[in-house]
Design an enzyme around this catalytic site. Structure first.
Site, PDB file in Angstrom:
ATOM      1  N   GLU A  17     -63.350  23.489 -37.101  1.00  0.00           N
ATOM      2  CA  GLU A  17     -63.949  22.836 -38.279  1.00  0.00           C
ATOM      3  C   GLU A  17     -64.277  23.894 -39.338  1.00  0.00           C
ATOM      4  OE1 GLU A  17     -67.422  20.685 -37.068  1.00  0.00           O
ATOM      5  OE2 GLU A  17     -66.379  19.544 -35.515  1.00  0.00           O
ATOM      6  N   ARG A  29     -69.098  19.399 -28.968  1.00  0.00           N
ATOM      7  CA  ARG A  29     -68.525  20.477 -29.763  1.00  0.00           C
ATOM      8  C   ARG A  29     -67.008  20.370 -29.681  1.00  0.00           C
ATOM      9  NH1 ARG A  29     -72.767  20.589 -31.747  1.00  0.00           N
ATOM     10  NH2 ARG A  29     -74.270  22.324 -31.950  1.00  0.00           N
ATOM     11  N   HIS A  47     -68.077  15.156 -37.694  1.00  0.00           N
ATOM     12  CA  HIS A  47     -69.218  15.812 -37.038  1.00  0.00           C
ATOM     13  C   HIS A  47     -70.537  15.233 -37.551  1.00  0.00           C
ATOM     14  CE1 HIS A  47     -70.532  19.855 -35.058  1.00  0.00           C
ATOM     15  NE2 HIS A  47     -71.424  18.906 -34.829  1.00  0.00           N
TER      16      HIS A  47
END
Length: 373
Positions: A238, A209, A255
């Site tokens: 993000e 993360r 990601h």
């Protein structure tokens, strides 16, 4: 029955259409009104499933997230509302592990070095960390494992404390969940002081993360000359990432470390199987029913194939430099979410079946390739 599904989840129609109408939605733009009369909600990590979102969900009986992490789901709320819930732990573990391995071989090629003899620290030994450790066992490397929760639970005897691991490791790869409070908080786990403590030349990979690394601190140490090779798949804030950091990152992506076709489809299948289980339905559909054949499915490996050739085989299936190039060329024009939504097809090592008489076949099988004798 109305089934709401994130637009980026594959094979939802194939798995769920027998149960009702599948309606797709943009994961960042889902509104409470869209949940009126919805029976099933299938989502991913970009959607916050909370009291605000569920305010008008008058028929909702099942929520599934095709992800390992569940920090975007208010699970106590679902319990209070008698809404069944399932995540998909381990669905993309293979994909993320292969992302890391691809990046390591690419860096070794470009730095004219070898993985042999390197010490690799895995921080977080859940499904992904375990999978990566098992694959790395095929290589001539030393693996250090750090997971204080598992250590306290008695399930990780060879635990190494984080600061000790950071001091010893040539490569540090992060695979922890995002925990924002408490003894085992992981938000900004890698902060300014820990970044400064890394040895010059350390490879630092984050495929967990974005908030696990303090991105502003990372930018600061890089601007002040830190000698780190950075591989970042995840970012703070993000999709509005810290673009100033990009010039300091060796490989950057949007990601997508877990976004193999198999990994994403496996998540959908796991939610299908859980829904069937909860409703007394026999689950009859499998991935093999839906996945297309890979572009390259078989290869013969001769006796002259050596350990040095493994990287070539890894990059035949997946080369992280493709994804780095896509981000750098298109982020400004297309945006983070669009690149993620339109991520090109990627398969797992297991889709390639190897035959031959190379002594490296055992190691290749450990890495995840299919070996046929």
């Amino acid at each position: 029955m109305k089934i709401l599904a994130d637009q980026n989840m594959p094979l939802v129609e194939q798995y769920f259409a027998d149960f009702g109408e599948v309606v797709r939605f943009d994961g960042r733009k889902l509104t409470p009104e869209q949940l009126i009369d919805a029976d099933i909600l299938l989502t991913r990590s970009v959607t916050q499933v909370n009291s605000e979102l569920l305010a008008q969900a008058n028929k909702l009986r099942f929520v599934g997230t095709a992800t390992i992490g569940v920090e975007h789901i208010d699970t106590p709320l679902l319990t209070a509302k008698n809404i069944a819930f399932s995540s998909a732990p381990g669905c993309n573990a293979i994909a993320v592990a292969e992302y890391v391995i691809s990046s390591l071989f690419a860096l070794c090629q470009e730095n004219a070095t070898s993985l042999n003899g390197k010490t690799i620290g895995i921080v977080g030994v859940g499904n992904i960390g375990q999978c990566l450790a098992q694959k790395l066992a095929a290589l001539d490397v030393t693996v250090l494992l750090c997971d204080p929760i598992k250590h306290q639970q008695g399930t990780l005897q060879q635990h190494v404390e984080l600061d000790e691991l950071l001091a010893q490791a040539d490569i540090v790869t992060l695979h922890v969940p995002l925990i924002t409070t408490g003894e085992h908080k992981t938000r900004h786990l890698i902060n300014h002081s820990r970044l400064q403590a890394l040895k010059p030349g350390t490879i630092l990979i984050n495929a967990s993360r974005g908030d696990v690394i303090d991105n502003q601190a990372l930018l600061a140490v890089m601007q002040h000359g830190a000698e780190l090779d950075l591989v970042l798949d995840v970012w703070e804030n993000e999709p509005d990432i810290l673009t100033e950091l990009l010039e300091h990152v060796r490989y950057a992506s949007v990601h997508i470390a877990g976004h193999t076709l198999e990994g994403k489809a496996r998540g959908t299948q796991m939610l299908y199987e859980k829904y069937c289980q909860l409703n007394g339905i026999t689950a009859t559909k499998t991935l093999d029913d839906f996945l297309p054949p890979p572009a390259i499915s078989q290869l013969s490996v001769s006796a002259t194939f050596t350990e040095a050739d493994i990287s070539r085989l890894v990059h035949l299936i997946y080369d992280i430099r493709r994804d780095d190039g896509i981000l750098l060329a298109n982020l400004a024009s297309d945006g983070f979410d669009s690149l993620r939504k339109n991520y090109p097809l990627r398969r797992e090592f297991s889709t390639l079946t190897l035959t031959g008489d190379s002594p490296q076949l055992t190691a290749l099988k450990q890495l995840g390739f299919t070996v046929s004798h």
